[in-house]
Write a protein that holds these residues in place. Sequence first.
Motif, mmCIF file in Angstrom:
data_model
loop_
_atom_site.group_PDB
_atom_site.id
_atom_site.type_symbol
_atom_site.label_atom_id
_atom_site.label_comp_id
_atom_site.label_asym_id
_atom_site.label_seq_id
_atom_site.Cartn_x
_atom_site.Cartn_y
_atom_site.Cartn_z
ATOM 1 N N VAL A 12 36.926 61.492 45.291
ATOM 2 C CA VAL A 12 37.608 61.722 44.171
ATOM 3 C C VAL A 12 37.808 63.104 43.947
ATOM 4 O O VAL A 12 36.970 63.856 44.022
ATOM 5 N N ARG A 13 39.198 63.531 43.795
ATOM 6 C CA ARG A 13 39.345 64.968 43.355
ATOM 7 C C ARG A 13 40.050 65.035 41.935
ATOM 8 O O ARG A 13 40.781 63.994 41.515
ATOM 9 N N ALA A 53 34.798 54.961 39.164
ATOM 10 C CA ALA A 53 35.810 54.347 40.234
ATOM 11 C C ALA A 53 35.635 52.997 40.347
ATOM 12 O O ALA A 53 36.878 52.347 40.994
ATOM 13 N N ILE A 54 34.609 52.179 40.188
ATOM 14 C CA ILE A 54 34.549 50.865 40.540
ATOM 15 C C ILE A 54 35.412 49.757 39.667
ATOM 16 O O ILE A 54 35.907 49.050 39.997
ATOM 17 N N LEU A 55 35.745 50.551 38.387
ATOM 18 C CA LEU A 55 36.759 49.758 37.653
ATOM 19 C C LEU A 55 38.075 50.637 37.431
ATOM 20 O O LEU A 55 38.940 50.210 36.475
ATOM 21 N N GLY A 56 38.318 51.436 38.284
ATOM 22 C CA GLY A 56 39.467 52.024 38.432
ATOM 23 C C GLY A 56 39.836 52.830 37.035
ATOM 24 O O GLY A 56 40.798 53.085 36.673
ATOM 25 N N SER A 76 34.948 34.602 47.295
ATOM 26 C CA SER A 76 33.786 35.181 48.166
ATOM 27 C C SER A 76 34.260 36.463 48.729
ATOM 28 O O SER A 76 33.388 37.035 49.252
ATOM 29 N N ASP A 77 35.386 36.556 48.935
ATOM 30 C CA ASP A 77 35.928 37.900 49.389
ATOM 31 C C ASP A 77 36.440 38.769 48.509
ATOM 32 O O ASP A 77 37.083 38.575 47.402
ATOM 33 N N GLY A 78 36.013 40.067 48.475
ATOM 34 C CA GLY A 78 36.468 40.911 47.519
ATOM 35 C C GLY A 78 37.732 41.436 47.570
ATOM 36 O O GLY A 78 38.501 41.453 48.521
ATOM 37 N N VAL A 79 37.995 42.415 46.594
ATOM 38 C CA VAL A 79 39.203 43.208 46.609
ATOM 39 C C VAL A 79 38.874 44.610 46.489
ATOM 40 O O VAL A 79 38.074 45.070 45.694
ATOM 41 N N ASP A 80 39.947 45.457 47.260
ATOM 42 C CA ASP A 80 39.644 46.930 47.066
ATOM 43 C C ASP A 80 40.539 47.508 45.725
ATOM 44 O O ASP A 80 41.696 47.416 45.587
ATOM 45 N N VAL A 81 39.455 47.741 44.699
ATOM 46 C CA VAL A 81 40.002 48.149 43.523
ATOM 47 C C VAL A 81 40.998 49.370 43.509
ATOM 48 O O VAL A 81 41.924 49.327 42.695
ATOM 49 N N LEU A 82 40.918 50.269 44.484
ATOM 50 C CA LEU A 82 41.685 51.416 44.631
ATOM 51 C C LEU A 82 42.871 51.016 44.976
ATOM 52 O O LEU A 82 43.892 51.943 44.728
#
Lengths: 553, 322, 348
Positions: A12-13, A53-56, A76-82
Amino acid sequence: MSDVVKIEDLVVRFATDEGSVLAVDGVSLAVGEREVLAIVGESGSGKTVTARAILGLLPETATTRGAVVLRGRDSSDGVDVLSLSPGQLRQVRGRDAAMVFQEPSAVLNPVYPIWWQIAEGLRAHGRLSRADARARAVEMLELVGIPDPTHRIDHFPHEFSGGQKQRIVIAMALALNPGLIIADEPTTALDVTVQAEILDLLRRLRDDFGSAIVLITHNMGVVADLADRVAVMYQGRVVEQAPVRQLFAVPQDAYTQRLLAAVPRVGAGHSQRDTPEPATANVVEAKRLVIQYPARFGSGGFTAVRGVDFHIHAGEVLGLVGESGSGKTTIGRAIAGLTPVTGGSLDVLGFEMNGVRERRFRAVRGDIGFVFQDPGTSFNPLLTIAECVAEPLIVHGRARTARDARARVDELLDAVQLPTVYGERFPHELSGGQRQRVSFARALALSPSLVVLDEPTSALDVSVQARVLELFGELQRQFGFAALFISHDLAVVDQLATRIAVMRNGEIIETGPNSQVLGSPQHAYTRRLLASLPVPDPDAQAERRDALRALGD
Amino acid sequence: MTAVPAKPRGTWLAKVPVLRELRQSVGVQRFMLLVGVIITLVYILVALLAPVIAPYRFNQLQDASGTFPGSAAPSATHLWGTTIAGYDVLSRTLYASQTALMAIVAAVIISLIIGVLLGLFSGYFGGPLDRILVVVCDAIYAFPSLLLAIVISIMLSRGQSSLWSGIMAAALSISVVYVPQYFRVVRSEVVRIKAEAYVESAKVIGAGNGRVLFVHVLRNSVRTLPLIITLNAVDAFETLAGLGFLGLGIEPSSAAEWGYDLQKAVSDVTAGIWWTALFPGLAIVLLALGISLLGEGLNDLADPRLRRRSAEANEAALELEA
Amino acid sequence: MAEKTHAASGGLIRYLVVRFLLIFPTIFILVTLVFFLMRVTGDPITASQGGRLPPDELAQRIHTAGYDQPIIVQYAQYLGQLLRGDFGTTYSDHQPITTVLTTYGTATLELAVYALVVAFIVGIPLGMLAAFIRDRWGDAVLRVLAILFYATPIFFSGLLLKLVFSIWLHVLPVAGRASTTVELKMQELSNPTGIYFIDALRTGDPAALPDVLQHAILPAVTLGLLTAGIFLRLVRTNVIGTLNTGYIDAARSRGVGEYRLVTRHAFRPALIPIITVIGLQIAMLLGGAVLTETTFEWNGLGYQLNHYLQARDFVAVQGIVALLAVIVAVVNFIVDIIAALIDPRVRY
């Protein structure tokens, strides 16, 4: 079993006036089901940015790289929050993960009743009737231990205490029963006795609801109390990750070792041996001291100090301990003549402060130094460090201009272990720890015989605090001034003071040498205060927790 | 101990107030600030150079080729037409920027000095005088400024104005309204700063009131003033114009003034003569826009909550790293 | 619990009482200021008649009116008059000022209400929109629009609107509050209210109300847009300030959408400071009404004030200004009370 959240190589920048700043530099972490992961680090280590960052929840000036894979409670499968769109992100927030913030009074909307605010989180994820929303709000408040919830849901935030507000914030986070709770310094703004209750509540979330928790904190005691596993962050990187017992027992990384060594511990200071009261004369003596703040429009007068007796010998450091609102700061301000004494007697360096005239007292001021809590606001932002330190010299006629005083200023900066070139800088160009050293330099400029320190290290990081406390100890031995050391932290006080006075609700309830007050406290409140203080040792802390529970019953 | 490199101080250009903010700003905010600065500068130039730029004097009614026609539409000899009395609209519009500028300078100086000093002392010392001043200033603050301006203008000039009494009427009446505004802002800043640790630490050291006030409080309490100064400036020349419009302004022979010309244009408009109203009106609007953009721009940058930073710099940095 | 509620509501009542009592020093200060400003350089009769009357007759008139007494005595008499509700009598046509108020006040009230409606409809949604799209180009356009609204002098925007809609397009009337035929019909009513919206309905003529509203459009838009510009800027700044607070961040973390964050979560807390300023703006509206009424020959208090100014009747000017001071003080009191009722921290 899969992880509730998995962070992979997160970068993160932030864009700032000084260009791009790297806040998080390749962090990889994972949190399993029903696991409490503590992310520990000092300010600027990137721990909060990582968690947000976990919650954007990063500001627009942030750019990210890497992946944060968040798994919902059911999927069961996650999503990429970013990689989510704003709409999808909104779906995830509150449902799959929720956040508990540091400052409960700032995160509750002051103009809406509690039930409405709880309902907003529910409404964001589905339609809900008013009656259902209210019923759910009652249920949530009951869950987090707010008494009389059916009545209280209609109240506004300002009608609750700080600890209750934090419970409400936790209730809101729980409303949709997310699989993950992110708690960002959840107890930092709270008193130590309230902190113990909130930590218990968080533990219950994990035990009774099966939530995983990411706990952001700088407090190693809190880590020892709650965490299963610990990640230590330093300058945007995770330098060490280990189960909690292992981390405290055999820290691997040099930074972790330094951090743990810097944590002040009750019983590690002057309480180890009996220190006799010095036989010197008193520099401060209070008899039935009363300090009342004048009545203001719409409210009666408030009595902050209700008839206290204490004294400070020449060359002695007295620790004054208490929770917020106990009146400890008021006493410090009265000694420095910032708050008028309204009853009883307060003798400071031979001057009676009850009814003292500023004009007569001004001559004595050179003999009293004062160090304020917040190093960020205790310097005029428009003056250089040298000008700030020179001020007492100019005011008391030792120098005509800051330039004349420069030799003495350099001497003082040297004494507080700062390079003399810092004299040319402005306060905002120094770090918190450096500024607090400058505070010492300014307080000591006229070689005072009494120094009042009002929570001088509570705004500092642990490792910085350790160095500042050490410096203060050296200076005190070198110059031999008497000091009133005001703090909420028993461990810090034990390190510097030889005698301790404990305050509660404007009264001193117990006073004595460290070994007595900390070793065998007489008053029930002192015992509770001591037991509430989490120690940086998981096993010892578990015992203390049980002891505290026994005290409460 | 690590070596401390000498801190670069930047060029003197970076320290000039408005230029410094221009350098800090980005994107939309920079554009708005820049437009404000340019418009304001153009007006100052026009005011200074009016005698050179304007084709005629503001009170000129004839030239070598004879008396000017009345209510003439824009033409080669009179680019923006003439008024019913035969004045050249372009010349009067340009010259009027001088009058406006004088009203602005007079009003800002008077209200700034009185308002800041009152706020400083009142906020710092408190007491009964402070409470009385707060009630007085709140009362005046809430009152329509134009009504006060009318009353003051009557007091000063008994209804008819030369250049100076006209300008001073506008300047003084605006000061009566703006002294309370400066007072309120400075006072509340002083009350806040008074409780800051650096002021308390000066008191603990034993610094006298004079030193605390002028070394520590004053300079820190005037940071929010740019926005009010610009509002003050806009109100100053618009009040002058408002008085002119109500017939309380400056006689056309002593100075050019947009409000007076607009008053005379009211009847023209009904007759379909648009140029006598349009140009002085646009001159007012454009100057007001310029100064307001300048004020809002400075305000945005002074307030970190409103301040923008570029996100592009970020992207670039990330690319470089990869 | 019950005890706490009781004590807290006592706080509100005390606030109401203190705020009510504050009306009186406010009026006193303004009236005193206006009195001394008007009198410090001479008496009003010399000001209006000086040079037109022979000196001895002038002196006679000044003596009769009591203007040759010491100014402090005059001031005491003036305050005594005000306490009895007597704001004086116009010099030029011998009307009691209070009659001027009752005759022409309704017209100004009607204009102010129309203008406020325009200001609310235009200013507040646009302000929220600007906060929602902050720092994009659309926001910049809205901000410039706000500046144009509030920085364009009424007498210019009024003239411009008049030129376009009345002179060039012929869609709206040039001036006045109603056509002559409608005016005559309304005069036939027994006790007309003076509020043309109501009077037009009472005539029973279906053409009357559209006629009255047509006349109101340009003045209402002229005065309303001025206030709308101020509302726009105010709502934008306050909502943006609120959007940066922790509780907005917290609501966002629970999945509340950006639109709802602006319109519900941020707007209500932002409303409290906004309402206080709106109160001040209602007072400023009265100043703007003078110029609007003059531009559109809208026969209200402002138009009358200008009329007496032109007639150099400074007694009337002083009376009307003093009366407006009372109205301003009362309006601000009401608005402060509304703000206090909205804020739960004051209400308890």
